[in-house]
Design a protein around this motif. Structure first.
Motif, PDB file in Angstrom:
ATOM      1  N   THR A  71       0.825  -1.210   0.000  1.00  0.00           N
ATOM      2  CA  THR A  71       0.000   0.000   0.000  1.00  0.00           C
ATOM      3  C   THR A  71       0.858   1.260   0.000  1.00  0.00           C
ATOM      4  O   THR A  71       0.548   2.231  -0.699  1.00  0.00           O
ATOM      5  CB  THR A  71      -0.942   0.008   1.210  1.00  0.00           C
ATOM      6  N   VAL A  72       1.936   1.253   0.786  1.00  0.00           N
ATOM      7  CA  VAL A  72       2.830   2.414   0.804  1.00  0.00           C
ATOM      8  C   VAL A  72       3.467   2.612  -0.564  1.00  0.00           C
ATOM      9  O   VAL A  72       3.547   3.738  -1.083  1.00  0.00           O
ATOM     10  CB  VAL A  72       3.914   2.254   1.894  1.00  0.00           C
ATOM     11  N   SER A  77       4.145   5.746  -5.109  1.00  0.00           N
ATOM     12  CA  SER A  77       4.510   5.736  -6.531  1.00  0.00           C
ATOM     13  C   SER A  77       3.541   6.557  -7.367  1.00  0.00           C
ATOM     14  O   SER A  77       3.954   7.237  -8.322  1.00  0.00           O
ATOM     15  CB  SER A  77       4.572   4.295  -7.049  1.00  0.00           C
ATOM     16  N   VAL A  78       2.259   6.525  -7.013  1.00  0.00           N
ATOM     17  CA  VAL A  78       1.282   7.348  -7.739  1.00  0.00           C
ATOM     18  C   VAL A  78       1.534   8.833  -7.471  1.00  0.00           C
ATOM     19  O   VAL A  78       1.526   9.661  -8.399  1.00  0.00           O
ATOM     20  CB  VAL A  78      -0.156   6.954  -7.343  1.00  0.00           C
ATOM     21  N   LEU A  79       1.766   9.186  -6.199  1.00  0.00           N
ATOM     22  CA  LEU A  79       2.081  10.577  -5.869  1.00  0.00           C
ATOM     23  C   LEU A  79       3.361  11.026  -6.564  1.00  0.00           C
ATOM     24  O   LEU A  79       3.437  12.143  -7.107  1.00  0.00           O
ATOM     25  CB  LEU A  79       2.216  10.733  -4.354  1.00  0.00           C
ATOM     26  N   ALA A  80       4.369  10.174  -6.556  1.00  0.00           N
ATOM     27  CA  ALA A  80       5.633  10.511  -7.208  1.00  0.00           C
ATOM     28  C   ALA A  80       5.448  10.668  -8.707  1.00  0.00           C
ATOM     29  O   ALA A  80       6.075  11.539  -9.332  1.00  0.00           O
ATOM     30  CB  ALA A  80       6.669   9.425  -6.917  1.00  0.00           C
ATOM     31  N   LEU A  81       4.580   9.850  -9.294  1.00  0.00           N
ATOM     32  CA  LEU A  81       4.330   9.943 -10.731  1.00  0.00           C
ATOM     33  C   LEU A  81       3.677  11.274 -11.083  1.00  0.00           C
ATOM     34  O   LEU A  81       4.052  11.919 -12.069  1.00  0.00           O
ATOM     35  CB  LEU A  81       3.439   8.784 -11.170  1.00  0.00           C
ATOM     36  N   VAL A  82       2.724  11.691 -10.275  1.00  0.00           N
ATOM     37  CA  VAL A  82       2.051  12.972 -10.532  1.00  0.00           C
ATOM     38  C   VAL A  82       3.013  14.141 -10.326  1.00  0.00           C
ATOM     39  O   VAL A  82       3.177  15.001 -11.211  1.00  0.00           O
ATOM     40  CB  VAL A  82       0.813  13.123  -9.621  1.00  0.00           C
ATOM     41  N   LEU A  83       3.657  14.177  -9.171  1.00  0.00           N
ATOM     42  CA  LEU A  83       4.550  15.298  -8.859  1.00  0.00           C
ATOM     43  C   LEU A  83       5.782  15.300  -9.773  1.00  0.00           C
ATOM     44  O   LEU A  83       6.175  16.350 -10.305  1.00  0.00           O
ATOM     45  CB  LEU A  83       4.979  15.218  -7.396  1.00  0.00           C
ATOM     46  N   HIS A 141       8.647   8.087   1.201  1.00  0.00           N
ATOM     47  CA  HIS A 141       8.873   7.251   0.026  1.00  0.00           C
ATOM     48  C   HIS A 141       8.573   8.010  -1.260  1.00  0.00           C
ATOM     49  O   HIS A 141       9.228   7.790  -2.287  1.00  0.00           O
ATOM     50  CB  HIS A 141       8.014   5.990   0.117  1.00  0.00           C
ATOM     51  N   THR A 142       7.588   8.901  -1.201  1.00  0.00           N
ATOM     52  CA  THR A 142       7.284   9.736  -2.372  1.00  0.00           C
ATOM     53  C   THR A 142       8.477  10.615  -2.717  1.00  0.00           C
ATOM     54  O   THR A 142       8.868  10.740  -3.888  1.00  0.00           O
ATOM     55  CB  THR A 142       6.054  10.609  -2.099  1.00  0.00           C
ATOM     56  N   MET A 143       9.063  11.238  -1.708  1.00  0.00           N
ATOM     57  CA  MET A 143      10.209  12.108  -1.935  1.00  0.00           C
ATOM     58  C   MET A 143      11.379  11.342  -2.541  1.00  0.00           C
ATOM     59  O   MET A 143      12.097  11.854  -3.413  1.00  0.00           O
ATOM     60  CB  MET A 143      10.655  12.746  -0.620  1.00  0.00           C
ATOM     61  N   LEU A 144      11.568  10.089  -2.134  1.00  0.00           N
ATOM     62  CA  LEU A 144      12.662   9.286  -2.660  1.00  0.00           C
ATOM     63  C   LEU A 144      12.388   8.804  -4.087  1.00  0.00           C
ATOM     64  O   LEU A 144      13.328   8.533  -4.840  1.00  0.00           O
ATOM     65  CB  LEU A 144      12.902   8.076  -1.755  1.00  0.00           C
ATOM     66  N   SER A 145      11.114   8.695  -4.459  1.00  0.00           N
ATOM     67  CA  SER A 145      10.761   8.170  -5.774  1.00  0.00           C
ATOM     68  C   SER A 145      10.650   9.248  -6.842  1.00  0.00           C
ATOM     69  O   SER A 145      10.781   8.946  -8.036  1.00  0.00           O
ATOM     70  CB  SER A 145       9.428   7.404  -5.690  1.00  0.00           C
ATOM     71  N   VAL A 146      10.385  10.481  -6.438  1.00  0.00           N
ATOM     72  CA  VAL A 146      10.216  11.571  -7.413  1.00  0.00           C
ATOM     73  C   VAL A 146      11.422  11.711  -8.348  1.00  0.00           C
ATOM     74  O   VAL A 146      11.241  11.880  -9.568  1.00  0.00           O
ATOM     75  CB  VAL A 146       9.911  12.895  -6.685  1.00  0.00           C
ATOM     76  N   PRO A 147      12.668  11.673  -7.862  1.00  0.00           N
ATOM     77  CA  PRO A 147      13.806  11.805  -8.788  1.00  0.00           C
ATOM     78  C   PRO A 147      13.831  10.737  -9.881  1.00  0.00           C
ATOM     79  O   PRO A 147      14.202  11.027 -11.024  1.00  0.00           O
ATOM     80  CB  PRO A 147      15.027  11.671  -7.862  1.00  0.00           C
ATOM     81  N   LEU A 148      13.426   9.514  -9.571  1.00  0.00           N
ATOM     82  CA  LEU A 148      13.397   8.461 -10.585  1.00  0.00           C
ATOM     83  C   LEU A 148      12.386   8.787 -11.676  1.00  0.00           C
ATOM     84  O   LEU A 148      12.651   8.596 -12.869  1.00  0.00           O
ATOM     85  CB  LEU A 148      13.048   7.120  -9.927  1.00  0.00           C
ATOM     86  N   VAL A 191       5.584   6.468 -18.992  1.00  0.00           N
ATOM     87  CA  VAL A 191       4.855   6.710 -17.740  1.00  0.00           C
ATOM     88  C   VAL A 191       4.750   5.419 -16.941  1.00  0.00           C
ATOM     89  O   VAL A 191       4.970   5.405 -15.717  1.00  0.00           O
ATOM     90  CB  VAL A 191       3.446   7.277 -18.036  1.00  0.00           C
ATOM     91  N   PHE A 192       4.447   4.318 -17.625  1.00  0.00           N
ATOM     92  CA  PHE A 192       4.364   3.022 -16.946  1.00  0.00           C
ATOM     93  C   PHE A 192       5.719   2.623 -16.376  1.00  0.00           C
ATOM     94  O   PHE A 192       5.806   2.129 -15.244  1.00  0.00           O
ATOM     95  CB  PHE A 192       3.865   1.955 -17.926  1.00  0.00           C
ATOM     96  N   ALA A 193       6.776   2.841 -17.162  1.00  0.00           N
ATOM     97  CA  ALA A 193       8.125   2.513 -16.680  1.00  0.00           C
ATOM     98  C   ALA A 193       8.486   3.334 -15.454  1.00  0.00           C
ATOM     99  O   ALA A 193       9.046   2.808 -14.484  1.00  0.00           O
ATOM    100  CB  ALA A 193       9.140   2.751 -17.800  1.00  0.00           C
ATOM    101  N   ALA A 194       8.166   4.636 -15.483  1.00  0.00           N
ATOM    102  CA  ALA A 194       8.463   5.500 -14.340  1.00  0.00           C
ATOM    103  C   ALA A 194       7.707   5.035 -13.103  1.00  0.00           C
ATOM    104  O   ALA A 194       8.264   5.024 -11.991  1.00  0.00           O
ATOM    105  CB  ALA A 194       8.100   6.950 -14.673  1.00  0.00           C
ATOM    106  N   TRP A 195       6.439   4.638 -13.282  1.00  0.00           N
ATOM    107  CA  TRP A 195       5.650   4.166 -12.138  1.00  0.00           C
ATOM    108  C   TRP A 195       6.226   2.866 -11.569  1.00  0.00           C
ATOM    109  O   TRP A 195       6.315   2.708 -10.347  1.00  0.00           O
ATOM    110  CB  TRP A 195       4.194   3.960 -12.548  1.00  0.00           C
ATOM    111  N   ILE A 196       6.618   1.948 -12.445  1.00  0.00           N
ATOM    112  CA  ILE A 196       7.196   0.684 -11.990  1.00  0.00           C
ATOM    113  C   ILE A 196       8.478   0.934 -11.199  1.00  0.00           C
ATOM    114  O   ILE A 196       8.696   0.358 -10.122  1.00  0.00           O
ATOM    115  CB  ILE A 196       7.478  -0.248 -13.180  1.00  0.00           C
ATOM    116  N   PHE A 197       9.353   1.792 -11.716  1.00  0.00           N
ATOM    117  CA  PHE A 197      10.598   2.086 -11.014  1.00  0.00           C
ATOM    118  C   PHE A 197      10.315   2.719  -9.649  1.00  0.00           C
ATOM    119  O   PHE A 197      10.990   2.406  -8.662  1.00  0.00           O
ATOM    120  CB  PHE A 197      11.468   3.017 -11.851  1.00  0.00           C
ATOM    121  N   ALA A 198       9.337   3.625  -9.598  1.00  0.00           N
ATOM    122  CA  ALA A 198       8.980   4.266  -8.332  1.00  0.00           C
ATOM    123  C   ALA A 198       8.411   3.241  -7.347  1.00  0.00           C
ATOM    124  O   ALA A 198       8.727   3.263  -6.148  1.00  0.00           O
ATOM    125  CB  ALA A 198       7.971   5.390  -8.574  1.00  0.00           C
TER     126      ALA A 198
END
Length: 268
Positions: A71-72, A77-83, A141-148, A191-198
């Motif tokens: 869930t986290v 990952s969704v928040l990171a994808l948007v931001l 976790h969002t903050m760590l995923s945004v750069p990816l 977009v899918f690749a970015a979400w998977i990596f996040a």
């Protein structure tokens, strides 16, 4: 020159193969051990059994950790994808004063040692009451995923023909509709690749999680704690499942990007 070029290519190929073998070798040990019938870690296994998978799926603590991790990872990952997507689009489509500094700030969590980021988040979240909370874990976790996300989508947006967007604007479409109807459908594989990596990055994160998660146990955090207390063979089953999930996810990304490349070549 041709002989030297061929030798260089062979040397590079050899180094690549040795590097891949070095990375794959631990998998050849962990995966068989997860099916071992021994009561402790033993390689090669004296026999084969599913006892450690049964122990994993039959343990409520592991299942709770898996639920929290999933869930986290999904929310962050969704928040990171948007931001990250909005940031990547803004950095590639608009002129920003001090753009280099802005980009450096966005990718800082990837460059700065994880323990420093963890300490900074620990002190910051303690001040605003997010330390040890589920919301704080998701935000970290969002903050760590945004750069990816920015790195993956930044490259895709840079290569996307801006004239398609300009045509949409000239026909009266708003910026939001242009992004929704023109940009996103064309960048869907990226977009899918970015979400998977996040998602994978969040699911596997352990250092920051140990600092700020409090009573919340994720799968990597529980694995880390289990290794400190005792060497439990159940960990090999968990590791094998994570390896399998990661390989399937990356394979899905590779297939989507390959199909997108073939479609692009066909259209050209």
């Amino acid at each position: 020159m041709n002989g030297q070029g061929l030798l260089s290519r062979r040397l590079i190929a050899l180094v690549g193969i040795l590097g891949l073998a070095f990375l794959v070798l631990p998998l050849l040990v962990v995966v068989p051990m997860s099916f071992s019938s021994a009561k402790a870690l033993a390689f090669p296994p004296p026999g084969y059994s599913l006892r450690w998978y049964e122990a994993f799926f039959g343990d409520a603590r592991w299942m709770e950790a898996m639920w929290i991790s999933t869930t986290v990872a999904a929310l962050s990952s969704v928040l990171a994808l948007v931001l990250g997507g909005l940031a990547a689009y803004g950095l590639r489509r608009f002129t920003v004063r001090g753009q280099g500094t802005v980009e450096a700030n966005f990718v800082a969590p990837l460059v700065v040692p994880a323990v420093i980021v963890a300490v900074a988040l620990y002190l910051g979240f303690a001040r605003i009451g997010l330390l040890g909370t589920y919301l704080g874990l998701v935000l970290a976790h969002t903050m760590l995923s945004v750069p990816l996300v920015i790195m993956v989508l930044g490259v895709a947006i840079r290569s996307f023909d801006i004239r398609l967007e300009q045509v949409s604007w000239s026909l009266g479409a708003s910026w939001f509709r242009t992004v929704r109807s023109v940009v996103l459908p064309n960048l869907a594989p990226s977009v899918f690749a970015a979400w998977i990596f996040a998602f994978i990055s969040s699911f596997d994160e352990v250092i920051v999680t140990n600092f700020i998660a409090g009573a919340y146990d994720t799968v990597p955090k529980r694995m880390f704690n289990e290794l400190i207390l005792e060497i439990n063979p159940t960990i090999t089953a968990v590791a094998t499942l994570l390896i399998g999930f990661t390989m399937l996810a990356l394979a899905a990304v590779a297939v989507m990007l390959h199909r997108a490349g073939r479609l692009k070549d066909t259209m050209l």
